[in-house]
Design a protein around this motif. Structure first.
Motif, PDB file in Angstrom:
ATOM      1  N   LYS A  83      35.957  29.315  42.498  1.00  0.00           N
ATOM      2  CA  LYS A  83      36.116  28.955  43.902  1.00  0.00           C
ATOM      3  C   LYS A  83      34.911  29.454  44.672  1.00  0.00           C
ATOM      4  O   LYS A  83      34.496  30.598  44.526  1.00  0.00           O
ATOM      5  CB  LYS A  83      37.395  29.584  44.470  1.00  0.00           C
ATOM      6  CG  LYS A  83      37.652  29.234  45.927  1.00  0.00           C
ATOM      7  CD  LYS A  83      38.945  29.865  46.404  1.00  0.00           C
ATOM      8  CE  LYS A  83      39.198  29.527  47.872  1.00  0.00           C
ATOM      9  NZ  LYS A  83      40.440  30.155  48.370  1.00  0.00           N
ATOM     10  N   ASP A 125      33.113  30.144  48.374  1.00  0.00           N
ATOM     11  CA  ASP A 125      33.382  30.365  49.796  1.00  0.00           C
ATOM     12  C   ASP A 125      32.057  30.414  50.529  1.00  0.00           C
ATOM     13  O   ASP A 125      31.228  31.278  50.274  1.00  0.00           O
ATOM     14  CB  ASP A 125      34.109  31.693  50.014  1.00  0.00           C
ATOM     15  CG  ASP A 125      35.330  31.811  49.128  1.00  0.00           C
ATOM     16  OD1 ASP A 125      36.247  31.012  49.312  1.00  0.00           O
ATOM     17  OD2 ASP A 125      35.332  32.695  48.255  1.00  0.00           O
ATOM     18  N   THR A 130      35.777  33.860  40.533  1.00  0.00           N
ATOM     19  CA  THR A 130      36.143  33.276  39.255  1.00  0.00           C
ATOM     20  C   THR A 130      36.653  34.339  38.293  1.00  0.00           C
ATOM     21  O   THR A 130      36.487  35.534  38.498  1.00  0.00           O
ATOM     22  CB  THR A 130      34.929  32.528  38.641  1.00  0.00           C
ATOM     23  OG1 THR A 130      35.315  31.875  37.446  1.00  0.00           O
ATOM     24  CG2 THR A 130      33.769  33.476  38.365  1.00  0.00           C
TER      25      THR A 130
END
Length: 329
Positions: free
Chosen positions: A7, A9, A60
């Motif tokens: 992911k 961000d 991760t």
């Protein structure tokens, strides 16, 4: 990558981490995804990235905690040419070769929470250190009982290296003026087994009628001791403190068996680790063994000669905040 997720961000604010205006990419590799402790660390990493402005976080980890899963992930991150990897290692030694490969490619590797062996990272961030952990537990015990009285320690096993170090430091600190009115009457061991820890706590309560506090520097022991205080009907007479998880301790705080307890704040841990990685990426002159790094709201944190840094004293949880953190871990 099989068995893992990732992911990204993007932090709000100005860019400028690289010449082309791209953000610096710091990958946080956790022991496993779906773990509330590491989700909280991710929250802290995002907070740091938002403050630093030119950072994005790649979050991760493997779906189940294994060194093999982390090795696969780190290998992929090397291919992605991330700027830094911040990792809580499932194995301190098995990950060293892939971590060395990452550093040879110019990626800064920092471990946190669960460390990599020294040759596999530039720095390791420990949540705290023995002096801070021991002092915090004595302070909480003293605060709970008005500063004086008999106390006992309910530890894990007699061979638990970290806990024995904390207990030794506590004994040393009990000789100082600050804690001179506390009297340690017993140290006992529950082997980090719920049933045995409970029996040991019951034994302390029955053997020492003037006991005022039990310190349990173990998440298993603190829960067992809290239950024993309730079952023996000594709530308000004997208080339990030590190191525990908010999700397991919220009920014991509400019962009155516990006024306060402590454990590292994973939000702060992720936040601080991100700042450390940032200083290494930027080539800050003090970002090295024997130096220090700037950690935003956590202040400047010293790095010892082995490349290890201690974040802060354990975070205190009580009736005012335990429910909030119980939802996290």
């Amino acid at each position: 990558m099989t068995g893992c997720g990732q992911k990204t961000d993007n932090a709000a604010g100005a860019t400028g981490g690289k010449a082309n205006g791209e953000k610096l990419r710091i990958a946080m590799v956790v022991k496993s995804l779906g773990n509330g402790f590491f989700d909280a660390a991710h929250t802290g990493a995002k907070e740091a990235a938002a403050q630093l402005k030119d950072v994005e976080i790649i979050y991760t980890g493997p779906t189940t905690p294994s060194a093999e899963g982390q090795i696969e992930i780190v290998n992929s991150l090397i291919s992605q040419k991330v700027d830094a990897i911040v990792i809580s290692a499932n194995d301190p030694n098995a990950l060293v070769p892939i971590a060395k490969k990452a550093m040879q490619r110019g990626i800064k590797v920092v471990s946190f929470d669960s460390g990599l062996a020294q040759e596999g990272r530039l720095m390791h961030l420990t949540p705290s250190n023995p002096e801070l952990i021991a002092r915090k537990q004595l302070q909480m015990a003293a605060s709970s009982i008005g500063g004086e009285g008999e106390i006992a320690i309910l530890s894990a096993s007699a061979q638990a290296t970290n806990q024995n170090i904390w207990i030794d430091v506590m004994k040393t600190q009990l000789a100082t003026p600050e804690f001179s009115k506390l009297k340690l009457v017993a140290t006992t061991y529950g082997d980090d087994q719920s049933d045995k820890s409970y029996r040991e706590a019951i034994g302390l309560l029955r053997s020492y009628p003037n006991l005022k506090a039990i310190i349990a520097p173990t998440t298993v022991g603190i829960v067992a001791a809290s239950k024993a205080v309730v079952d023996e009907n000594v709530v308000g007479k004997v208080f339990v403190t030590g190191l525990g998880l908010p999700s397991e301790m919220a009920g014991h705080v509400k019962s009155g068996a516990v006024k306060e307890f402590a454990i590292w704040n994973p939000i702060d841990l992720g936040y601080t680790a991100t700042y450390a990685a940032y200083d290494f990426i930027k080539g800050a002159p003090d970002a090295k063994a024997g130096g220090k790094f700037a950690a935003g709201r956590m202040g400047n944190i010293a790095i010892d000669a082995k490349g290890e840094a201690a974040m802060a004293e354990p975070f205190t949880y009580n009736r005012d905040n335990v429910d909030k953190f119980a939802k996290i871990f």
